[in-house]
Each structure stands twice: as C-alpha cells, then as structure tokens.
Design an enzyme around this catalytic site. Sequence first.
Site, PDB file in Angstrom:
ATOM      1  N   CYS A 160      -3.582   2.720 -12.368  1.00 49.60           N
ATOM      2  CA  CYS A 160      -4.565   3.642 -11.797  1.00 49.60           C
ATOM      3  C   CYS A 160      -5.460   2.954 -10.782  1.00 49.60           C
ATOM      4  CB  CYS A 160      -5.368   4.344 -12.873  1.00 49.60           C
ATOM      5  SG  CYS A 160      -6.599   3.300 -13.641  1.00 49.60           S
ATOM      6  N   ASP A 212      -7.694   0.466 -11.305  1.00 46.53           N
ATOM      7  CA  ASP A 212      -8.910  -0.174 -11.799  1.00 46.53           C
ATOM      8  C   ASP A 212      -8.635  -0.815 -13.155  1.00 46.53           C
ATOM      9  OD1 ASP A 212     -11.068   0.597  -9.891  1.00 46.53           O
ATOM     10  OD2 ASP A 212     -10.368   2.601 -10.433  1.00 46.53           O
ATOM     11  N   CYS A 267     -11.525  -1.311  -6.557  1.00 49.82           N
ATOM     12  CA  CYS A 267     -12.085  -1.109  -5.229  1.00 49.82           C
ATOM     13  C   CYS A 267     -13.507  -1.641  -5.115  1.00 49.82           C
ATOM     14  CB  CYS A 267     -12.047   0.376  -4.888  1.00 49.82           C
ATOM     15  SG  CYS A 267     -13.086   1.356  -5.975  1.00 49.82           S
ATOM     16  N   CYS A 288     -15.065   4.955 -11.331  1.00 49.22           N
ATOM     17  CA  CYS A 288     -15.155   3.491 -11.398  1.00 49.22           C
ATOM     18  C   CYS A 288     -16.357   3.044 -12.228  1.00 49.22           C
ATOM     19  CB  CYS A 288     -15.282   2.876 -10.009  1.00 49.22           C
ATOM     20  SG  CYS A 288     -14.097   3.487  -8.820  1.00 49.22           S
TER      21      CYS A 288
END
Lengths: 388, 126
Positions: free
Chosen positions: B33, B35, B58, B102
């Site tokens: 995914c 992360d 990210c 996130c």
Amino acid sequence: MPGERKMIYLDNGATTKVDERVLDEMIPYFTEHYGNPSSIYSFSKKPRQAIEKARKIISGKLNANPDEIILTSGGSETDNLALRGAAIYAKNNGKTHIITTVIEHHAILNTCRALEKEGFSVTYLKVDNEGFINLDELEKAIRDDTFLVSIMHANNEIGTIQDISAIGKLCRGKRVYFHTDAVQSFTKVPIDVVEMNIDMLSIASHKIHGPKGVGALYLRKGVRIANLITGGSQENNRRAGTENVPGIAGFGKAVELAKPEHIEKMIKLRDYMIKQIEDSIPDAKLNGPRQKRLCNNINIGFRYIEGEGILMSLDMEGICVSTGSACSSKSLDPSHVLMSLGLKHEEVHGSIRFTISRFTEKEEIDFTVEKLKGIIEHLRKLSPLTPR
Amino acid sequence: MYTEKVMKHFKEPKNFGEIEDADGVGEVGNPKCGDMMYCYIKVRKNIIEDIKIKTFGCVSAIATSSMMTEMAKGMTLEEAEKLTRDEVAEALEGLPPIKMHCSNLAVDALHRAILDYKNKSKSKEK
C-alpha cells in the site's frame, strides 16, 4: 538557496519549454495578423497562410499530405477524435470492437472505458516486462467486428517504442484501422505514415518545444470518422472552431526546428545518465527496455523507498522530475504502466522518471546524479525495508 | 500542497532509527500500500522515555512519523494511547485530505508498540 540556483528541468515528458524561435514565430499572430482565417478580406490572408504553412511542415515530417492533417487543441482531443470518431462511424456499420494495450495514456484508456459503457467491447493487450506487445496476441485478438487497433508508438512513462511498422502491416492485411498515439515519439522517432501503414496518428505541440493547446490528427485519405466538434467548416469540415493561429504557427515552427541530430544528442545523454545512476547507486533498476527506448526517457526504480519523497527532495534542489508512485497521484493509484510490467508494488512506489530535452546539458545530469545519491541514501536510512 | 511544517519534518525528521532493547515494538502497513512503519518505545515509570521510528512512505508519512514521535516522547502511556491522528495532523498545520491515512498509521504504530509493551509486561508478571 532556492531561487538562486538555476532550475534543472527533467520532466520534458510532461511538457517542454517553448523554443524562443517558436515564440518569435507566434507573436505577430496575436497583435498584428489577428484576423479570423475564415474571413474573406485580405487582412485574413496572413493568418490563413500561417495555418497552411504549418500544416505543410507537419505533414511533411510524417510523409503525409497537408489535407490529411486535422489541427486540434492537443493530444487528448486528438486521441478522443480518433477513437470516438472512428467508433461512431463503425457502429453505424455494425462494428463494435477495439483493440488497445494496458499501457496507453489515459486519453486512450479512459476513452476506451467510456466507449465500453456505450456498448463497445475493448481488448486490452498485455505487455512483456519491458512494455512490448506481442504481435501474435494482437493478430489473435482481431475479430470480424474489430474496426480499430490503437497502440501507442512510444510509452510516456518507460519509453518503450513499439514496432508500429509491423503492427501497421498486420492491421492493413486484416483490413482494420490502425491508430497510434505518437505524442511522445513525434520528432524523436522517425515516422513515415505511408511506409508504416498508419491510418490515424496523434501528435501534440507542447511536447516538442511548441506551445500548449495545439495538436493534430493525421487522418489517412479515405478513412472515415465522425466529427466530434460541430459548428463551422474549419479544417475541411472535420473540426469546427476558429483556429488557434499563433499556436498552430508555433507548432509548425517547432516541427521545423526538430532535427535528427537532437535525437543522437539525447540518446548519448540518456545512456550516460543511466550508467551514472547504475554505477553510483545500489539497488537502482532501469524500468523499460535498453534498446528501442525513447531518446529522452530514463525511468529508474529505487528500492526500499517511496518516490514522492525522492521527487520532493529533488525539488528542494531545484530539480523537476516525476514519479510512478501512488502517493504522488491524486487517485493514490500506482502507475498502471509500471504495474503492467509485472513489478512489485514497492518497486513501482520507488520509481522516478527523468525526461531530458535537446536543451539538457551534461552538467545538469552530473548535478542531478550527485544530489540523487545523497537523497537516496538519506531516505533509505529512514526506511524499515532497507537491508542492514 | 504541503505546509511548511510538514516539509520541515520531512527534511529533518526527528527520532528516526531503532532502539535495540526496545520495551515495545509496533509494526503497521505494508509495502504494497506504499506505507510501512516500525515504532520502538522505551518505557520507564509509565512514561515513554524514548521513541524511535522507521518509515517507508511518502513525504506525509515521514513527516507524521517525525511529528508523532515528538508528541509522544515524555507522555504517560495513557496519554499516548489517547493521541489521535487528527492531533498529529493539526500539529503539522494540516495535511492534504488524501494523505490523512498516513498520519493514521503513525499513531497506529505507536499504539501497537504500547500494546506490545503491555503484553510483554503481563507475561513477565506471570
């Protein structure tokens, strides 16, 4: 400090800088020769001539006739015109099947998906791990109700150049129209629409140092498609709307300025950059082929880290690139092109595309690779995936 | 698209690394995914005395990891358990809506580390 250093632009696959000489060609058509090309007084002669001059240059580059060029607003409109125009016409003749590939630009893919909802069926050809389609699979996919094969010439993300000569020959033999999206390859790979048996071809000005908002469809004489934009009788009754005269003049100039020696220069610089990265950064893998690759495309997967972080870190150094990572896309979907090569999700997430132009200098590549080394090392230190 | 605070934490992330003899370790996400985080905590007298994190993800994932560790350090376990993703996002002066996921993960990693610590303490008592 940001702003003081010169910006390094390595995203020429997204768009390019307008060549100064192109701009010079355009300017008179804004304030001096601004007449409507459709008007019959002599004031409109200059803009009309500008359009025909550009049309001649563009058609010449493709070995087409000037009257086979339909000027449009860009690549996406052109792709829509080719697909939808052919589809509307074919449906009236009982044909409803299109063949394309899984790695097309969204202008093709999303148009195909829309056509599926309108009752057309679409076969999406798979590609191998370098992005090439299989000619036998294409041949097998062609049915009695197939009216169009649309396969891109060079891929925008990984630079794979398809053998469009062979595809054209096959389609012509099967009496199926062949359209190719040549937005990335135009002027970077030689194209001869006659030799290559191409029926329709899409190009765009802003990828070749011309202005944004101009494109063209090559439509072979004899190929029938429906109009999408109806209205006045511009473009031989095939695309209504007052012509973007400065843009078209600029497009023509941009084509005229593109020279084969630029391709040679870019190939050398491309291969130099690939080698510099591979030699100095561990676990960096080239995505796409080494041969039959677009002269300006470098796409590298950096393992254990994610592309948006690399992109933003390069941005802080004044370097513009793009990534196939999901995290940087508005949809959070990873690149459909990289996924179709059979790469793992984490390999796609860490991929960066560098696209050079004829203006790119070796020093810019050296500076970028130097900065890249530090950035990759730093981000890998933060990642739990990096092997110790 | 990102606030200055996010970029500051991305550029100079705090508390990144591992704790060899951590009292609790929390693992969330997966590389698929995009992360993935490992959170390590050192607990003394019910307080998070030290915290370290490792993040694959990210800009936003790295920034929220950094921010979360700064917030959690020195908190009691109860306070840390109540830390929410919204609080982390707010401390960063906001995140793009699409990136809220996130920040969720960073807090989840912390909560899992605390859970791991508690489970280990229980088994020690036995």
